[in-house]
Design an enzyme around this catalytic site. Sequence first.
Site, PDB file in Angstrom:
ATOM      1  CB  CYS A 138      -0.941   0.014   1.191  1.00 18.33           C
ATOM      2  SG  CYS A 138      -1.944  -1.459   1.305  1.00 18.33           S
ATOM      3  CG  HIS A 185      -3.168   3.303   2.436  1.00 20.52           C
ATOM      4  ND1 HIS A 185      -3.722   3.040   1.209  1.00 20.52           N
ATOM      5  CD2 HIS A 185      -3.226   2.136   3.139  1.00 20.52           C
ATOM      6  CE1 HIS A 185      -4.098   1.766   1.170  1.00 20.52           C
ATOM      7  NE2 HIS A 185      -3.814   1.208   2.321  1.00 20.52           N
ATOM      8  CG  ASN A 237      -6.649  -1.022   1.537  1.00 20.37           C
ATOM      9  OD1 ASN A 237      -5.972  -0.578   0.612  1.00 20.37           O
ATOM     10  ND2 ASN A 237      -6.120  -1.538   2.634  1.00 20.37           N
TER      11      ASN A 237
HETATM   12  O1  UT7 Z   1      -3.665  -1.435   3.833  1.00 19.89           O
HETATM   13  C1  UT7 Z   1      -3.146  -2.163   4.893  1.00 19.89           C
HETATM   14  C2  UT7 Z   1      -3.944  -3.408   5.111  1.00 19.89           C
HETATM   15  N1  UT7 Z   1      -4.900  -3.503   6.130  1.00 19.89           N
HETATM   16  C3  UT7 Z   1      -5.314  -2.678   7.090  1.00 19.89           C
HETATM   17  O2  UT7 Z   1      -4.912  -1.588   7.229  1.00 19.89           O
HETATM   18  C4  UT7 Z   1      -6.313  -3.233   8.054  1.00 19.89           C
HETATM   19  C5  UT7 Z   1      -6.077  -2.758   9.445  1.00 19.89           C
HETATM   20  N2  UT7 Z   1      -7.037  -3.312  10.385  1.00 19.89           N
HETATM   21  C6  UT7 Z   1      -8.339  -3.013  10.369  1.00 19.89           C
HETATM   22  O3  UT7 Z   1      -8.800  -2.214   9.568  1.00 19.89           O
HETATM   23  C7  UT7 Z   1      -9.238  -3.645  11.429  1.00 19.89           C
HETATM   24  O4  UT7 Z   1      -8.440  -4.345  12.349  1.00 19.89           O
HETATM   25  C8  UT7 Z   1     -10.316  -4.613  10.824  1.00 19.89           C
HETATM   26  C9  UT7 Z   1     -11.354  -3.795  10.091  1.00 19.89           C
HETATM   27  C10 UT7 Z   1      -9.643  -5.609   9.888  1.00 19.89           C
HETATM   28  C11 UT7 Z   1     -11.010  -5.366  11.939  1.00 19.89           C
HETATM   29  O5  UT7 Z   1     -11.609  -4.458  12.844  1.00 19.89           O
HETATM   30  P1  UT7 Z   1     -11.441  -4.660  14.414  1.00 19.89           P
HETATM   31  O6  UT7 Z   1     -12.189  -3.589  15.051  1.00 19.89           O
HETATM   32  O7  UT7 Z   1      -9.960  -4.746  14.683  1.00 19.89           O
HETATM   33  O8  UT7 Z   1     -12.188  -6.031  14.653  1.00 19.89           O
HETATM   34  P2  UT7 Z   1     -11.619  -7.396  15.240  1.00 19.89           P
HETATM   35  O9  UT7 Z   1     -10.750  -8.051  14.214  1.00 19.89           O
HETATM   36  O10 UT7 Z   1     -11.045  -7.142  16.588  1.00 19.89           O
HETATM   37  O11 UT7 Z   1     -12.926  -8.212  15.383  1.00 19.89           O
HETATM   38  C12 UT7 Z   1     -13.948  -7.868  16.309  1.00 19.89           C
HETATM   39  C13 UT7 Z   1     -15.090  -8.848  16.150  1.00 19.89           C
HETATM   40  C14 UT7 Z   1     -14.661 -10.320  16.113  1.00 19.89           C
HETATM   41  O12 UT7 Z   1     -15.657 -11.071  16.778  1.00 19.89           O
HETATM   42  P3  UT7 Z   1     -15.423 -11.602  18.276  1.00 19.89           P
HETATM   43  O13 UT7 Z   1     -14.182 -12.446  18.207  1.00 19.89           O
HETATM   44  O14 UT7 Z   1     -15.245 -10.352  19.101  1.00 19.89           O
HETATM   45  O15 UT7 Z   1     -16.656 -12.353  18.559  1.00 19.89           O
HETATM   46  C15 UT7 Z   1     -14.685 -10.663  14.648  1.00 19.89           C
HETATM   47  O16 UT7 Z   1     -14.930 -12.021  14.412  1.00 19.89           O
HETATM   48  O17 UT7 Z   1     -15.737  -8.607  14.906  1.00 19.89           O
HETATM   49  C16 UT7 Z   1     -15.856  -9.825  14.163  1.00 19.89           C
HETATM   50  N3  UT7 Z   1     -15.776  -9.520  12.751  1.00 19.89           N
HETATM   51  C17 UT7 Z   1     -16.845  -9.195  12.019  1.00 19.89           C
HETATM   52  N4  UT7 Z   1     -18.153  -9.083  12.332  1.00 19.89           N
HETATM   53  C18 UT7 Z   1     -19.008  -8.718  11.361  1.00 19.89           C
HETATM   54  C19 UT7 Z   1     -14.669  -9.479  11.944  1.00 19.89           C
HETATM   55  N5  UT7 Z   1     -15.021  -9.140  10.699  1.00 19.89           N
HETATM   56  C20 UT7 Z   1     -16.372  -8.975  10.720  1.00 19.89           C
HETATM   57  C21 UT7 Z   1     -17.314  -8.600   9.735  1.00 19.89           C
HETATM   58  N6  UT7 Z   1     -18.604  -8.490  10.104  1.00 19.89           N
HETATM   59  N7  UT7 Z   1     -16.953  -8.347   8.460  1.00 19.89           N
END
Ligand code: UT7
Length: 333
Positions: free
Chosen positions: A117, A257, A287
């Site tokens: 990225c 970004h 993204n």
């Molecule tokens: O360009 C560089 C590449 N990537 C990035 O920059 C990504 C950077 N990271 C992020 O943007 C965030 O960490 C994410 C958007 C990927 C995830 O958000 P988060 O607030 O960190 O969520 P999490 O991974 O901590 O997940 C929280 C909960 C989990 O459930 P439990 O374990 O608390 O029951 C996940 O299973 O949300 C759940 N979850 C979802 N729920 C509904 C994860 N994805 C989804 C979804 N819909 N799409």
Amino acid sequence: MKTKFNAAGIIGLGSCVPDKVLTNFDLEKMVDTSDEWIVKRTGISERRILDKSTPASHIGAEAARKAISNAGLTPLDIDMIIVTTETPDYLTPSMACMIQDQIGAGKCPAFDLNAACSGFIYGLVVARQFIITGSCRYVLVVGCEGLSRVVDWEDRSTCILFSDGAGAAVVGAVEEGYGIISTYIGADGSLGHNITIPCCYMNESDVEKRHHENKRVIWLDGGEVFKFAVKALEEATNRVLQDAGLTINDVDLLVPHQANARIIEGAAKRLEIDNESIYVNIHKYGNMSSASIPVALDEAMRNKMIKKGDILVLVGFGGGLTLGSVLLKWNIG
Ligand code: UT7
């Protein structure tokens, strides 16, 4: 004898995204997710997806044509093509060679650069060197990605994030005191395991992390990348400001970004910059990796949000892990 130039800058911009829109409501039908969760956790409402028969290089070529025309040039004026991508159509020929052929840019040198990225930032930094040494008059930098092709469409934690698109810039000599004023690029390979897209080899741990039959898909540790990203945006922005002898109050527009609206908000808070001075279009595209910054910059220019003399900071982070920034005194207008 080659003419050396004291200043290099962006002299033309263009972008192209696929027509097909994939909304959060479409994704609700594909995986266990909701529009509410996606908007709240990422700021994304919809993304663009290439149709199966279209190579990503086609949108890269279209963005390139627009940037060259915007610069008042023709493809034969281009002395070098750098395509930044982590999703090339082929490993060989490079996307840069494909785009050279598609736009009719003659036989100029052409190569791909992968800094994930942060790619477009790296591309601008490389292009600038060729201009100020006098080796090239015009370098085309294209950020071009087909991320939908490396997404596991059954993995809700990643498939909601990514999108396809392309943005291009022509870099050339500009009036002294304008254009690219300061740059910073960095990488920490010890953190590379946090975002992976395997290609010709993959280790056991990367095989285990992927639950789909197709293992050549993107995997990321969202939380770890999130933490890195907020700090990276702050650090890289401060580095170019310091080098230019400026402060955050001098910045007219920050173009970060676009990975997650919450990452941008977190960095904005740490940098103490107003929301009005930050360009955000993540709701429309998600993204697009190395295409995110040039697409945002092109939109900002077309929306007349930038005028000659404005101070802009382009800042990115991503796989590698990498980070980088470019501070420009805008020279168009
Ligand atoms: O360009 C560089 C590449 N990537 C990035 O920059 C990504 C950077 N990271 C992020 O943007 C965030 O960490 C994410 C958007 C990927 C995830 O958000 P988060 O607030 O960190 O969520 P999490 O991974 O901590 O997940 C929280 C909960 C989990 O459930 P439990 O374990 O608390 O029951 C996940 O299973 O949300 C759940 N979850 C979802 N729920 C509904 C994860 N994805 C989804 C979804 N819909 N799409």
